[in-house]
Design an enzyme around this catalytic site. Structure first.
Site, mmCIF file in Angstrom:
data_model
loop_
_atom_site.group_PDB
_atom_site.id
_atom_site.type_symbol
_atom_site.label_atom_id
_atom_site.label_comp_id
_atom_site.label_asym_id
_atom_site.label_seq_id
_atom_site.Cartn_x
_atom_site.Cartn_y
_atom_site.Cartn_z
ATOM 1 N N LYS A 64 4.825 6.339 2.647
ATOM 2 C CA LYS A 64 5.080 7.908 2.642
ATOM 3 C C LYS A 64 5.609 8.465 3.952
ATOM 4 O O LYS A 64 5.211 8.090 5.095
ATOM 5 C CB LYS A 64 3.657 8.646 2.193
ATOM 6 C CG LYS A 64 3.194 8.549 0.688
ATOM 7 C CD LYS A 64 1.890 9.268 0.612
ATOM 8 C CE LYS A 64 1.320 8.722 -0.784
ATOM 9 N NZ LYS A 64 1.673 9.281 -2.021
ATOM 10 N N HIS B 31 -5.761 2.826 0.992
ATOM 11 C CA HIS B 31 -5.215 4.104 1.387
ATOM 12 C C HIS B 31 -5.735 4.774 2.704
ATOM 13 O O HIS B 31 -5.102 4.949 3.689
ATOM 14 C CB HIS B 31 -4.734 4.986 0.441
ATOM 15 C CG HIS B 31 -4.201 4.280 -0.894
ATOM 16 N ND1 HIS B 31 -3.425 3.387 -0.956
ATOM 17 C CD2 HIS B 31 -4.380 4.837 -2.182
ATOM 18 C CE1 HIS B 31 -3.057 3.037 -2.161
ATOM 19 N NE2 HIS B 31 -3.498 3.971 -3.054
ATOM 20 N N ASP C 178 0.836 -0.926 0.031
ATOM 21 C CA ASP C 178 0.058 -0.045 -0.151
ATOM 22 C C ASP C 178 0.979 1.337 0.304
ATOM 23 O O ASP C 178 1.682 1.537 0.922
ATOM 24 C CB ASP C 178 -0.686 0.125 1.274
ATOM 25 C CG ASP C 178 -2.024 1.151 1.247
ATOM 26 O OD1 ASP C 178 -1.396 2.269 0.735
ATOM 27 O OD2 ASP C 178 -3.122 1.050 1.526
ATOM 28 N N HIS C 179 1.074 1.573 -0.983
ATOM 29 C CA HIS C 179 2.335 2.795 -1.273
ATOM 30 C C HIS C 179 2.185 4.191 -0.037
ATOM 31 O O HIS C 179 3.216 4.632 0.030
ATOM 32 C CB HIS C 179 2.298 3.145 -2.657
ATOM 33 C CG HIS C 179 1.435 4.194 -3.250
ATOM 34 N ND1 HIS C 179 0.343 3.936 -3.595
ATOM 35 C CD2 HIS C 179 1.740 5.533 -3.470
ATOM 36 C CE1 HIS C 179 -0.347 4.982 -3.976
ATOM 37 N NE2 HIS C 179 0.561 5.928 -3.896
ATOM 38 N N LYS D 66 -11.200 12.464 -7.349
ATOM 39 C CA LYS D 66 -10.525 12.782 -8.779
ATOM 40 C C LYS D 66 -11.027 14.155 -9.363
ATOM 41 O O LYS D 66 -11.897 14.265 -8.979
ATOM 42 C CB LYS D 66 -10.246 11.576 -9.741
ATOM 43 C CG LYS D 66 -9.594 10.485 -9.368
ATOM 44 C CD LYS D 66 -9.193 9.492 -10.306
ATOM 45 C CE LYS D 66 -8.503 8.214 -10.098
ATOM 46 N NZ LYS D 66 -6.974 8.639 -9.540
HETATM 47 C C1 BG6 Z 1 -3.245 4.610 -6.476
HETATM 48 C C2 BG6 Z 1 -4.903 4.716 -7.067
HETATM 49 O O1 BG6 Z 1 -3.277 3.579 -5.531
HETATM 50 O O2 BG6 Z 1 -3.166 5.858 -5.926
HETATM 51 C C3 BG6 Z 1 -4.698 5.879 -8.196
HETATM 52 O O3 BG6 Z 1 -4.811 3.749 -7.972
HETATM 53 C C4 BG6 Z 1 -4.256 7.184 -7.270
HETATM 54 O O4 BG6 Z 1 -5.843 6.214 -8.889
HETATM 55 C C5 BG6 Z 1 -2.985 7.152 -6.479
HETATM 56 O O5 BG6 Z 1 -4.356 8.152 -8.343
HETATM 57 C C6 BG6 Z 1 -2.783 8.299 -5.858
HETATM 58 O O6 BG6 Z 1 -1.611 8.091 -5.212
HETATM 59 P P1 BG6 Z 1 -0.672 9.447 -4.677
HETATM 60 O O7 BG6 Z 1 0.503 8.829 -4.038
HETATM 61 O O8 BG6 Z 1 -0.503 10.339 -6.123
HETATM 62 O O9 BG6 Z 1 -1.583 10.112 -3.726
#
Ligand code: BG6
Length: 493
Positions: free
Chosen positions: A184, A242, A179-180, A342
């Site tokens: 952060k 997230h 979960d990126h 979005k």
């Molecule tokens: C991703 C989603 O997990 O996270 C995207 O699939 C989204 O739709 C993105 O744009 C947002 O990530 P960040 O790091 O730019 O907030």
């Protein structure tokens, strides 16, 4: 957990894809440049396309070309990269891949340590995991780990099926679900702010906090991902993972130790305590939106329904906001408001913790109530913390005025702040799974979200599109808080 400089081979499935080029190769480069990995590493790119090693290395060099001011030789770095054309269903390809890995192991002294990174569509995750094990690629003298990108399933049932498939080949300890957001810098800071400051923890409960708001807004629309997004929507794309992860970090109890198991088990408890919602009550607690045409940063934008790969009558939400309650001793009665969308006014992710009003206000500013104390955590693009307080104005009266204590992490050294993927790759190499999601977290988040998606699938949104591109989302989203006497704080800068 491995503490020395980690040595391993990283096998990337989907090596010609966007994620690999935009995030993974630059992250590996930064780890190399920063001395986090030594010369003892190799990367094997795996994908369908027939590329030579040289062509692959050229791609890798292009993806790191923005680091040109470094005096590191990009050719030496790229020499660690090898390409293996691959059909995930062909057993003989796993055998030849294994031969290559054994050879590279010797060449780069990687001691049999292997990371298999699945940076591709999930349809073949199960097949790949099973074949890796059956063909002996995970049987070495070192460790093997599997890194998986989202989406991890589409709902609880499909996630469980996927999990069962990969668990045939890898134990939970070997699986690193990305979960990126957990990579952060400021998301990782939530725990430190909470548990390293005597100031906050005593107030971090329903006696002193009136509500918590978590917002993640994007300027971008669905771009060219219409096909994927149509079956996902904001709820599955952002909220299930997230947003709920940030909520868990904000609401969890202090872990008894900072180990992956302890931290993740505290997060699981939060997700278990989420007050369940009935399908018929979803409208009370959640608002969905879909963007219309509009203007973002001076540029005209098309509506979601006009985007490539999107049904012109699509019922898919590009915005979601919700009120969540946590049924436990600490949080009973405190709403957590979450919103993400979005094509909104700006790109920003932030958390606002609003403290309760004092029992009696002695100070009035222009006849108004005094400003509540807020703790704001700026996750991105600005990184920092702000404390909104009240203090005396420089006059003879007894008025109070809002002031702000501010810590900004966007100083000169911003260029050295690690990128999310860099941190996560490094953690995985060291065997630290703290910032990856455990199956129990995934399962509970899907169970919570499934009720909402069922309600929305069964009831078409009559008012879509219901917010203009470049706005703060649908009006109803304000109503969600207004019912409780609150409003969204606009704290982005
Ligand atoms: C991703 C989603 O997990 O996270 C995207 O699939 C989204 O739709 C993105 O744009 C947002 O990530 P960040 O790091 O730019 O907030």
């Amino acid at each position: 957990m491995t503490t020395n400089t980690p040595k391993s081979i990283i096998v990337i499935f989907g090596a010609t894809g966007d994620l690999a080029n935009r995030k993974l190769y630059p992250s590996i480069y930064r780890l190399y440049r920063n001395g986090k990995i030594t010369e003892d590493f190799a990367v094997v790119g795996v994908a369908r396309r027939p590329l030579t090693n040289d062509q692959f290395r050229e791609n890798v060099k292009t993806s790191i070309s923005h680091f040109e001011e470094d005096d590191l030789d990009h050719d030496t770095f790229a020499d660690h990269f090898h390409y293996h054309p691959f059909d995930v269903q062909d057993i003989s390809h796993y055998q030849s891949l294994n031969n290559l890995l054994n050879h590279l192991d010797e060449k780069h002294h990687t001691e049999g340590n292997r990371i298999f990174y699945l940076a591709m569509a999930p349809n073949f995750f199960g097949t790949i995991a099973t074949n890796l094990k059956e063909q002996g690629l995970t049987t070495t003298d070192g460790w093997s780990r599997l890194v998986i990108e989202k989406p991890f399933g589409h709902d609880f049932e499909s996630a469980q099926e996927l999990n069962n498939q990969i668990r045939h080949a890898f134990t939970e300890d070997q699986i690193y679900r990305i979960d990126h957001y957990l990579g952060k810098e400021m998301v990782q800071n939530i725990e430190v702010i909470r548990f390293a400051n005597a100031l906050f923890e005593p107030l971090w409960n329903n006696q002193h906090i009136s509500n918590i708001q978590i917002t993640s807004s994007e300027e971008l629309g669905v771009e060219d991902r219409g096909g994927y997004y149509e079956s996902s929507g904001a709820l599955r794309d952002m909220f299930q993972n997230h947003m709920l992860q940030m909520l868990a970090l904000l609401a969890m109890e202090p872990p008894i130790k900072l180990t992956p198991d302890e931290i993740r088990s505290e997060k699981v408890k939060v997700l278990r305590a989420l007050k369940p919602i009935n399908e018929e009550d979803v409208g009370e607690y959640f608002v969905r939106g879909q963007y219309d045409r509009g203007i973002v940063k001076g540029e005209e934008q098309i509506s979601y329904r006009e985007a490539k790969g999107v049904d012109p009558e699509s019922n898919t939400e590009t915005f979601v906001s919700g009120k969540l309650m946590i049924d436990n001793f600490r949080w009973a009665g405190v709403p957590f408001y979450i919103r993400t969308g979005k094509r909104m006014k700006q790109k920003s992710t932030e958390i606002v913790v609003q403290f309760k009003d004092l029992p009696m206000n002695l100070y009035y500013e222009n006849g108004e109530q005094i400003h509540p104390n807020l703790l704001v955590i700026h996750i991105q693009p600005n990184e920092g913390i702000e404390l909104h307080l009240n203090a005396k104005k420089g006059d003879y009266g007894t008025t109070s005025t809002p002031i702000m204590l501010n810590y900004n992490n966007n100083g000169q050294d911003k260029m050295n702040t690690p990128e999310a993927y860099e941190v996560l790759l490094y953690d995985c190499m060291r065997g630290d799974s703290t910032n990856f999601t455990h199956w129990n977290e995934v399962a509970l988040s899907w169970k919570f979200v499934d009720v909402i998606s069922r309600a929305w699938e069964n009831n078409k949104a009559e008012d879509f599109p219901n917010y203009e591109s470049g706005s703060n989302g649908p009006k109803h989203s304000d109503g969600l808080l207004a019912k409780d006497g609150f409003h969204w704080w606009d704290v982005s800068k």
